[in-house]
Scaffold this active site. Structure first.
Site, PDB file in Angstrom:
ATOM      1  N   HIS A 165      -7.266 -60.978  -2.739  1.00 18.61           N
ATOM      2  CA  HIS A 165      -7.652 -59.572  -2.558  1.00 18.61           C
ATOM      3  C   HIS A 165      -9.160 -59.425  -2.773  1.00 18.61           C
ATOM      4  CE1 HIS A 165      -3.353 -58.669  -4.023  1.00 18.61           C
ATOM      5  NE2 HIS A 165      -3.403 -58.230  -2.787  1.00 18.61           N
ATOM      6  N   CYS A 252      -4.604 -56.134 -11.643  1.00 18.90           N
ATOM      7  CA  CYS A 252      -3.290 -56.042 -10.973  1.00 18.90           C
ATOM      8  C   CYS A 252      -2.199 -55.486 -11.867  1.00 18.90           C
ATOM      9  CB  CYS A 252      -2.780 -57.400 -10.523  1.00 18.90           C
ATOM     10  SG  CYS A 252      -3.975 -58.611 -10.193  1.00 18.90           S
TER      11      CYS A 252
HETATM   12  C1  CIR Z   1       1.161 -61.538  -4.972  1.00 18.40           C
HETATM   13  O1  CIR Z   1       0.888 -62.581  -4.364  1.00 18.40           O
HETATM   14  O2  CIR Z   1       1.320 -60.468  -4.394  1.00 18.40           O
HETATM   15  C2  CIR Z   1       1.279 -61.607  -6.472  1.00 18.40           C
HETATM   16  N1  CIR Z   1       1.844 -62.861  -6.861  1.00 18.40           N
HETATM   17  C3  CIR Z   1      -0.071 -61.421  -7.123  1.00 18.40           C
HETATM   18  C4  CIR Z   1      -0.647 -60.060  -6.867  1.00 18.40           C
HETATM   19  C5  CIR Z   1      -1.946 -59.876  -7.558  1.00 18.40           C
HETATM   20  N2  CIR Z   1      -2.408 -58.546  -7.404  1.00 18.40           N
HETATM   21  C6  CIR Z   1      -3.681 -58.178  -7.417  1.00 18.40           C
HETATM   22  O3  CIR Z   1      -4.568 -59.020  -7.446  1.00 18.40           O
HETATM   23  N3  CIR Z   1      -3.952 -56.889  -7.300  1.00 18.40           N
END
Ligand code: CIR
Length: 257
Positions: A165, A252
């Protein structure tokens, strides 16, 4: 912006089945839960009241609540996550936001947006075009933000393979400063800010939380910590090992408003 509240959700028993690109091994759930409690405590130390939703085993990645909504001082926008396994996370977050936001706009198909691609820098929103946030999603989000008076700029990170992201590689630190990795394209959208680049070996530290008068950073990144301390920030550190294994970082794990 002064933050007063946060919404979080602990990792579920199915956490290890979530999406990851790392080869750091399976996460240790009991340790992840301990780290999550420390995270909630840090948010409280920054002056936020923390609402803890119950864990949701149907969605292994559901602790990463940030990806499901974009919250602003003038309204909330429900996203439509780019990973199909995560789309169903949104409805329960919308329900949890309703007591605080009277109207909640939405990103609709075929648009996709992950909240991790959205970085607010003093009322200007930087939107990452990524493998999760597509062009249609970025276009819809920019329109919805514009409707409530917020300008935005798109930064295309699709060529930056190490960035899941935008906020994997960038954090706004208040007072015009941005902390970032070398992966983030230096586009005109970044020109108004003072850029502080983290060393290559400390790339994970670029994602941090600037909450009220404090900075929460991941533990174990001494060069970045020293650079931020020399800028005068009061710093809290958190061990994030069990979230890093699942491509998750500090922002996150919460929705803040
Ligand atoms: C994913 O791949 O969607 C989750 N394992 C990690 C999401 C991390 N979110 C973020 O950086 N906002």
């Amino acid at each position: 912006m002064r933050y007063t509240r946060a919404i979080v959700r602990p990792p579920p028993p199915t956490y290890a089945a979530g999406i990851t690109s790392t080869r750091e091994g399976a996460p240790d759930l009991p340790l992840a839960l301990v780290q999550h409690q420390a995270y909630c405590l840090a948010l409280e130390q920054c002056g936020l009241a923390v609402s803890v939703l119950s864990a949701d085993a149907e969605f292994p990645d559901s602790c990463f609540v940030e990806d499901t909504a974009v919250l602003t001082a003038r309204g909330a926008i429900a996203t439509r996550p780019g990973a199909p396994s995560r789309v169903g996370e949104v409805s329960s977050i919308v329900a949890a936001l309703h007591p605080y936001f009277s109207e909640i706009a939405s990103v609709n198909a075929p648009g996709t947006v992950d909240g991790g691609d959205v970085c607010e820098a003093d009322g200007h929103f930087l939107i990452g075009l990524s493998h999760r946030t597509n062009e249609e999603g970025a276009r819809q989000l920019a329109g919805l933000l514009g409707d409530i008076g917020f300008p935005s700029s798109v930064i295309d990170i699709r060529g930056s393979r190490r960035l899941l992201h935008l906020k994997t590689g960038i954090s706004y630190l208040d007072d015009g400063r941005i902390l970032l990795t070398s992966d983030v394209p230096r586009t005109a959208a970044l020109a108004p800010y003072e850029l502080i680049e983290v060393p290559e070996a400390e790339r994970y530290a670029a994602n941090c939380l600037c909450l009220n008068d404090k900075l929460v950073i991941a533990d174990g990144y001494p060069v970045t910590r020293a650079a931020l301390e020399s800028c005068g920030y009061e710093i809290l550190t958190l061990e994030m090992s069990e979230y890093r294994k699942m491509d998750g970082s500090l922002t996150c794990l919460s929705l803040r408003f």
